[in-house]
Design a protein around this motif. Structure first.
Motif, PDB file in Angstrom:
ATOM      1  N   ASP A 203       0.839  -1.208   0.000  1.00  0.00           N
ATOM      2  CA  ASP A 203       0.000   0.000   0.000  1.00  0.00           C
ATOM      3  C   ASP A 203       0.868   1.250   0.000  1.00  0.00           C
ATOM      4  OD1 ASP A 203      -2.278  -1.479  -0.050  1.00  0.00           O
ATOM      5  OD2 ASP A 203      -2.497  -1.526   2.141  1.00  0.00           O
ATOM      6  N   LEU A 204       1.919   1.207   0.847  1.00  0.00           N
ATOM      7  CA  LEU A 204       2.844   2.348   0.906  1.00  0.00           C
ATOM      8  C   LEU A 204       3.548   2.521  -0.440  1.00  0.00           C
ATOM      9  CD1 LEU A 204       4.249   4.553   2.579  1.00  0.00           C
ATOM     10  CD2 LEU A 204       5.909   2.820   3.316  1.00  0.00           C
ATOM     11  N   LEU A 209       3.779   6.236  -5.191  1.00  0.00           N
ATOM     12  CA  LEU A 209       3.751   6.438  -6.641  1.00  0.00           C
ATOM     13  C   LEU A 209       2.903   7.630  -7.062  1.00  0.00           C
ATOM     14  CD1 LEU A 209       3.584   2.881  -8.218  1.00  0.00           C
ATOM     15  CD2 LEU A 209       5.475   4.496  -8.277  1.00  0.00           C
ATOM     16  N   ASP A 210       2.066   8.136  -6.171  1.00  0.00           N
ATOM     17  CA  ASP A 210       1.167   9.231  -6.564  1.00  0.00           C
ATOM     18  C   ASP A 210       1.949  10.451  -7.049  1.00  0.00           C
ATOM     19  OD1 ASP A 210      -0.979   7.685  -6.015  1.00  0.00           O
ATOM     20  OD2 ASP A 210      -1.404   8.563  -4.046  1.00  0.00           O
ATOM     21  N   HIS A 217       3.345  12.749 -15.597  1.00  0.00           N
ATOM     22  CA  HIS A 217       2.284  13.394 -16.379  1.00  0.00           C
ATOM     23  C   HIS A 217       2.678  14.808 -16.823  1.00  0.00           C
ATOM     24  CE1 HIS A 217      -1.571  13.916 -18.088  1.00  0.00           C
ATOM     25  NE2 HIS A 217      -2.025  14.760 -17.191  1.00  0.00           N
ATOM     26  N   LYS A 218       3.735  15.364 -16.198  1.00  0.00           N
ATOM     27  CA  LYS A 218       4.216  16.688 -16.643  1.00  0.00           C
ATOM     28  C   LYS A 218       5.183  16.576 -17.817  1.00  0.00           C
ATOM     29  CE  LYS A 218       4.432  18.713 -12.053  1.00  0.00           C
ATOM     30  NZ  LYS A 218       5.492  18.863 -11.039  1.00  0.00           N
ATOM     31  N   ASP A 230       0.882  10.218 -20.445  1.00  0.00           N
ATOM     32  CA  ASP A 230      -0.033   9.766 -19.390  1.00  0.00           C
ATOM     33  C   ASP A 230       0.739   9.551 -18.089  1.00  0.00           C
ATOM     34  OD1 ASP A 230      -2.097   9.730 -21.167  1.00  0.00           O
ATOM     35  OD2 ASP A 230      -1.911   7.588 -21.626  1.00  0.00           O
ATOM     36  N   ALA A 231       0.019   9.629 -16.981  1.00  0.00           N
ATOM     37  CA  ALA A 231       0.625   9.279 -15.684  1.00  0.00           C
ATOM     38  C   ALA A 231       1.154   7.852 -15.771  1.00  0.00           C
ATOM     39  CB  ALA A 231      -0.420   9.399 -14.586  1.00  0.00           C
ATOM     40  N   PHE A 232       2.193   7.582 -14.986  1.00  0.00           N
ATOM     41  CA  PHE A 232       2.831   6.260 -15.028  1.00  0.00           C
ATOM     42  C   PHE A 232       1.811   5.143 -14.810  1.00  0.00           C
ATOM     43  CE2 PHE A 232       5.138   2.846 -12.708  1.00  0.00           C
ATOM     44  CZ  PHE A 232       5.969   2.438 -13.735  1.00  0.00           C
TER      45      PHE A 232
END
Ligand SMILES: Cc1cc2nc3c(=O)[nH]c(=O)nc-3n(C[C@H](O)[C@H](O)[C@H](O)COP(=O)(O)O)c2cc1C
Length: 262
Positions: A203-204, A209-210, A217-218, A230-232
């Protein structure tokens, strides 16, 4: 141990590695013989499992052949690379050597055509390619690795006249860069390096990854500057159900003499 906040050491080799990014546009001038000899010799100095030296590379110099590879790849810049290689896993040469020593290379005793040998040779080929890539980068050249040349493996095998017990692994295009793309971000080190066993907190791992998703995405890929990539996580989700690359696998290895279920 947190891997997050440490300084890293710099030297020329490390900075070459840290500044590596794929280059997909090249100045047209050819590379000189000394450069080519240097790059090829560096590739030869990569490690080789059991010292089998079970890879080769085809230098693709003929412009018509380059065009054909670019067509297979659906990537026009493949044809514009001043220096272009296809790295091949190669048990053919070793089969000839073994045959000369009396080994029956079509019998079950001949293990160089089996699954482990196939991946062993593939590993060697990739290590050699990467050594060449790093050497080229250190000389100020740009490279792009080309999985796309595997888009039509039977055709590639035919074009390069690859004998039995060989199989194409990857292409590598090299030249003086004619573009300067931004470095692509990399995921948090703690999401890729674990200590004493696999990550015990998935979960961590996803939470971390957020931020990376937002960073990716930049990023603007110079192949399509009209929108950021796109975002990873979105890229991974798309690839997770993408069947189009499956033909780039090993289904044609049998035709080359390999027995991959052993
Ligand atoms: C095995 C492999 C195959 C690749 N195939 C291609 C390819 O066919 N065409 C291409 O333009 N880039 C290709 N790449 C480059 C990746 O897209 C690139 O390394 C990745 O997006 C990270 O970007 P960077 O190299 O600029 O850091 C390949 C990379 C690897 C490792």
């Amino acid at each position: 141990m947190s891997a997050m906040a440490e300084e890293i050491i710099h030297n020329e080799t490390i900075d070459t590695l840290l500044n590596r990014r794929s280059i997909r546009a090249f100045e047209p001038e050819p590379l000189d013989e000394a450069t080519i000899a240097t790059l090829e010799t560096c590739a030869q100095h990569a490690a080789s499992s059991q010292f089998l030296n079970d890879w080769s590379a085809i230098r693709v110099a003929d412009s018509a052949l380059k065009e054909k590879l670019a067509e297979i790849a659906h990537q026009p810049y493949v044809a514009t690379a001043p220096l272009l290689y296809v790295f091949v896993l190669d048990e053919y040469r070793n089969a000839q050597i073994a045959k000369r020593k009396g080994v029956d290379v079509y019998s079950d005793d001949f293990t160089l055509r089996n699954s482990y040998r196939f991946s062993q040779a593939q590993n060697d080929a990739v290590l050699a390619l990467h050594a060449m890539e790093t050497a080229a980068e250190s000389l100020g050249l740009g490279c792009v690795i080309l999985g796309s040349v595997l888009g039509d493996i039977p055709e590639l095998i035919k074009l390069l006249e690859l004998p039995e017990y060989t199989y194409p692994v990857l292409g590598l295009a090299i030249g003086k860069p004619a573009q300067s793309p931004a470095l692509k971000p990399r995921m948090p080190r703690d999401d890729q390096f674990f200590e004493d066993g696999y990550c015990d907190d998935p979960d961590l791992m996803l939470e971390r990854l957020d931020h990376f998703d937002a960073e990716v995405h930049k990023y603007y890929d110079l192949r399509d500057t009209s929108r950021p990539v796109d975002a990873f996580s979105d890229q991974i989700a798309n690839q997770a159900t993408n069947r189009s690359v499956l033909k780039n696998g090993f289904e044609h290895a049998k035709q080359q003499g390999f027995v991959l279920d052993k």
